[in-house]
Design a protein around this motif. Structure first.
Motif, PDB file in Angstrom:
ATOM      1  N   TRP A 190       0.848  -1.202   0.000  1.00 19.39           N
ATOM      2  CA  TRP A 190       0.000   0.000   0.000  1.00 19.39           C
ATOM      3  C   TRP A 190       0.879   1.246   0.000  1.00 19.39           C
ATOM      4  O   TRP A 190       0.619   2.200  -0.699  1.00 19.39           O
ATOM      5  CB  TRP A 190      -0.904  -0.015   1.238  1.00 19.39           C
ATOM      6  N   ARG A 191       1.952   1.208   0.783  1.00 20.86           N
ATOM      7  CA  ARG A 191       2.814   2.374   0.868  1.00 20.86           C
ATOM      8  C   ARG A 191       3.687   2.543  -0.367  1.00 20.86           C
ATOM      9  O   ARG A 191       4.042   3.655  -0.744  1.00 20.86           O
ATOM     10  CB  ARG A 191       3.703   2.284   2.104  1.00 20.86           C
ATOM     11  N   ILE A 193       3.273   1.359  -3.745  1.00 21.30           N
ATOM     12  CA  ILE A 193       2.775   1.394  -5.128  1.00 21.30           C
ATOM     13  C   ILE A 193       2.947   2.780  -5.763  1.00 21.30           C
ATOM     14  O   ILE A 193       3.423   2.903  -6.892  1.00 21.30           O
ATOM     15  CB  ILE A 193       1.300   0.926  -5.189  1.00 21.30           C
ATOM     16  N   GLY A 194       2.599   3.833  -5.008  1.00 19.85           N
ATOM     17  CA  GLY A 194       2.659   5.193  -5.554  1.00 19.85           C
ATOM     18  C   GLY A 194       4.023   5.559  -6.108  1.00 19.85           C
ATOM     19  O   GLY A 194       4.132   6.222  -7.139  1.00 19.85           O
ATOM     20  N   TYR A 195       5.062   5.124  -5.414  1.00 17.93           N
ATOM     21  CA  TYR A 195       6.419   5.411  -5.873  1.00 17.93           C
ATOM     22  C   TYR A 195       6.635   4.846  -7.267  1.00 17.93           C
ATOM     23  O   TYR A 195       7.141   5.508  -8.169  1.00 17.93           O
ATOM     24  CB  TYR A 195       7.422   4.809  -4.872  1.00 17.93           C
TER      25      TYR A 195
ATOM     26  N   VAL B  27      -8.818   3.177  -2.013  1.00 16.14           N
ATOM     27  CA  VAL B  27      -7.933   2.296  -1.247  1.00 16.14           C
ATOM     28  C   VAL B  27      -6.806   3.106  -0.591  1.00 16.14           C
ATOM     29  O   VAL B  27      -6.417   2.858   0.539  1.00 16.14           O
ATOM     30  CB  VAL B  27      -7.352   1.192  -2.157  1.00 16.14           C
ATOM     31  N   PHE B  28      -6.297   4.115  -1.319  1.00 18.14           N
ATOM     32  CA  PHE B  28      -5.207   4.910  -0.763  1.00 18.14           C
ATOM     33  C   PHE B  28      -5.707   5.956   0.230  1.00 18.14           C
ATOM     34  O   PHE B  28      -4.992   6.316   1.160  1.00 18.14           O
ATOM     35  CB  PHE B  28      -4.411   5.583  -1.890  1.00 18.14           C
ATOM     36  N   ILE B 272      12.701  11.705  -8.296  1.00 18.05           N
ATOM     37  CA  ILE B 272      12.657  10.396  -8.946  1.00 18.05           C
ATOM     38  C   ILE B 272      12.847  10.541 -10.447  1.00 18.05           C
ATOM     39  O   ILE B 272      13.672   9.869 -11.056  1.00 18.05           O
ATOM     40  CB  ILE B 272      11.304   9.702  -8.709  1.00 18.05           C
TER      41      ILE B 272
END
Lengths: 317, 279
Positions: A190-191, A193-195, B27-28, B272
């Motif tokens: 969950w933490r 995926i965004g990256y 979900v987030f 990034i």
């Protein structure tokens, strides 16, 4: 790379061969050498104190039996490494690390790629969605761990309450021997995926639209375009994602696991970095912990070197 | 394919995409919403069977409890001081070294740069025990400097600034050199003013990393008076967890970085995309 005038005219400065002092003086008379050395000095000092020295010292410590509370270090040769091989808990933490890493990487690659592709369609609100997906990445793993401990609470947590309303009795999640590791995988994914959505999005934007259009004209459907154009061209990005995923999952999961289960129940969520911490700072077995650190170092460095070797390929398709 | 069915297909595709995106967004987002709403609920509501998202009455009691029953203020103070020290140091050292690597020729430059790249790949866990020995010998355990010590330099930052400086036109510098400016003036008066985006991205990266750091502060700190907010949070989870104050403190701890993120979003991901893919 563009060059400055000075760079074009001067050969690379080097210390004169005769006399160290004269050589140094000649070296520092060169303007670029003088400032260059001065400017890297702070980082160089840090590099020597907190990277080079620790690397050497932990190798040395890994050959010691050193328990700071009990007394002086004693040289034991490779005994720590031999003990490591027979240490069932260590082997378990290695297996757990592999399972955690594999689970997280699998979920993040599929999830991040799907979301990045959805974001790459030029729909309205894309920036907002991307912002939402990335927000867990800036949230600390302690906060994430605590919140998910609450969400996954077997008795009162919203997830099991929701399952109950469908008539399903939810598992014990973080407190269950069987479900604890999957709970870590879900929370960490969950933490993370965004990256990787951001990484994949950058990769997708590097693929010319014309290529997919050409495939469409040749009669490829959506799946065909993905299978034969997008996926192969995205391979360098996927490679980067895999490597970063492995590095992040092995190292960053520490805080989350520490706060959610502290490695339990019965070491079912204990991972290498947590075991290292326990050995060094809870049991004060500095030598043994250093041996674990070195094994970890060799593995992660090997993976990173593979990435470094292939990094050049990531720029140009 | 007729125009009508094509349009219908496009519409179906759009609906499916939005469905995927909205589901994922929920979900987030739900964990955040749930944290805030639970932190505002009275204790019995948190443990009630009906899972209403909105509290029956808004209660700030959990926040008051978190603040008075735990030294939350002290934790936040430590975190802020340490994060500010680290951010300044990371940016300062990265600008100097980044400039040297991008624009100056000196002995051992390329070898040193490669070594810095290698240092980026070394897990902190490998160097943490000797680092602990160092700060113990220097009497820095339980000090702000001790907590900040191993993050005073980020090699990623050196790399990022170098990449940025290398892309600035050479003519800028050449003109200043002819006018007789020394390197420090060139750096301060020409390069730094042009590097707003890179410096902002790096500052944010350093601050966030410092704020969220856990393992090193856990090692470098023994006294509760110098706990960072992350260490403090972890200790709040005692034998019996008081979820109300716990979630309130968690929400407060995440707030500074989340606000920064909302305000300066594009800089967060710049690090990034600027360096990550081009490694």
């Amino acid at each position: 790379m563009r060059k400055t005038i000075a760079e074009r005219e001067l050969p690379a400065p080097r210390a004169a061969p005769v006399g160290i002092l004269r050589g140094l003086r000649a070296y520092f008379r060169q303007e670029q050498a003088r400032y260059g050395t001065l400017f890297v000095l702070p980082t160089l000092a840090f590099f020597l104190i907190f990277i080079v020295f620790p690397l050497g010292f932990s190798l040395y410590m890994s050959f010691l039996d050193w328990h700071p509370v009990r007394g002086d270090p004693e040289f034991v040769g490779i005994e720590n490494y031999v003990e490591l091989l027979g240490d069932k808990t260590f082997v378990k933490t290695v297996v757990n690390t592999l399972v955690l890493t594999f689970g997280v990487v699998a979920i993040t690659v599929v999830g991040a790629l799907a979301l990045a592709m959805a974001l790459n369609q030029g729909l309205r609100g894309t920036a907002v969605f991307r912002g939402v997906f990335y927000s867990p990445v800036v949230t600390s793993l302690i906060a994430t761990g605590l919140v998910f401990l609450w969400l996954f609470d077997p008795q009162f947590g919203p997830i099991n309450q929701l399952l109950k309303s469908f008539g399903i009795t939810g598992p014990g999640w973080a407190s269950s021997l069987k479900w604890a590791l999957p709970t870590m995988i879900l929370t960490f994914s969950w933490r993370e995926i965004g990256y990787f959505v951001v990484v994949y999005l950058a990769g997708l934007q590097g693929i010319p639209v014309s290529l997919r259009e050409a495939a469409a004209i040749d009669g490829a459907g959506s799946w065909g375009q993905f299978r034969h154009v997008t996926w192969p061209l995205l391979w360098p990005t996927t490679f980067f994602v895999l490597i970063m995923g492995v590095i992040r999952a092995t190292q960053y999961s520490f805080g989350m696991i520490y706060v959610m289960t502290a490695g339990g129940p019965v070491d079912s969520t204990n991972v290498v970095v947590l075991y290292l911490y326990q050995q060094a700072f809870e049991l004060f077995r500095m030598g043994y912990a250093s041996a674990i650190a070195y094994v970890l170092f060799v593995i992660v460095f090997a993976i990173s070197m593979i990435q470094y070797k292939f990094a050049g390929r990531l720029v140009d398709y | 394919m007729t125009g009508g069915s094509f349009r219908r297909e496009q519409l179906t595709k759009k609906v499916a995409l939005y469905f995927l995106l909205v589901t994922a967004a929920l979900v987030f987002l739900i964990p955040y919403i749930w944290t805030v709403s639970s932190s505002l609920k009275p204790e019995q509501d948190i443990f009630s069977k009906d899972m209403s998202l909105l509290p029956s009455s808004f209660e700030w009691q959990n926040y008051v409890d978190a603040w008075t029953d735990w030294p939350l203020g002290t934790w936040l103070k430590t975190s802020i001081i340490v994060a500010v020290i680290e951010t300044f140091s990371v940016v300062f050292t990265a600008v100097l070294a980044g400039y040297a690597f991008a624009r100056l020729r000196f002995w051992g430059r390329d070898t040193l740069f490669l070594m810095y790249l290698g240092a980026m790949m070394i897990p902190i866990q490998v160097t943490i025990i000797p680092s602990f020995v160092i700060i113990t010998r220097l009497n820095l355990v339980d000090t702000y400097m001790g907590i900040a010590s191993i993050r005073l330099v980020q090699f990623f930052g050196v790399f990022l600034i170098r990449q940025f400086f290398m892309n600035l036109p050479a003519e800028l510098e050449d003109a200043a050199r002819i006018d007789g400016c020394n390197r420090i003036r060139i750096l301060v008066q020409i390069f730094i003013p042009l590097s707003g985006p890179a410096l902002t991205a790096l500052s944010i990266f350093a601050f966030t990393a410092a704020w969220n750091d856990f393992l090193w502060p856990l090692v470098a700190v023994t006294r509760p008076e110098v706990y960072t907010v992350q260490i403090g949070l972890a200790t709040m989870k005692g034998e019996v967890i008081r979820w109300g104050p716990m979630l309130a403190a968690t929400a407060l701890s995440a707030l500074p970085v989340l606000i920064m993120y909302l305000a300066l979003q594009r800089y967060f991901t710049q690090g990034i995309t600027m360096t990550g893919l081009k490694g």
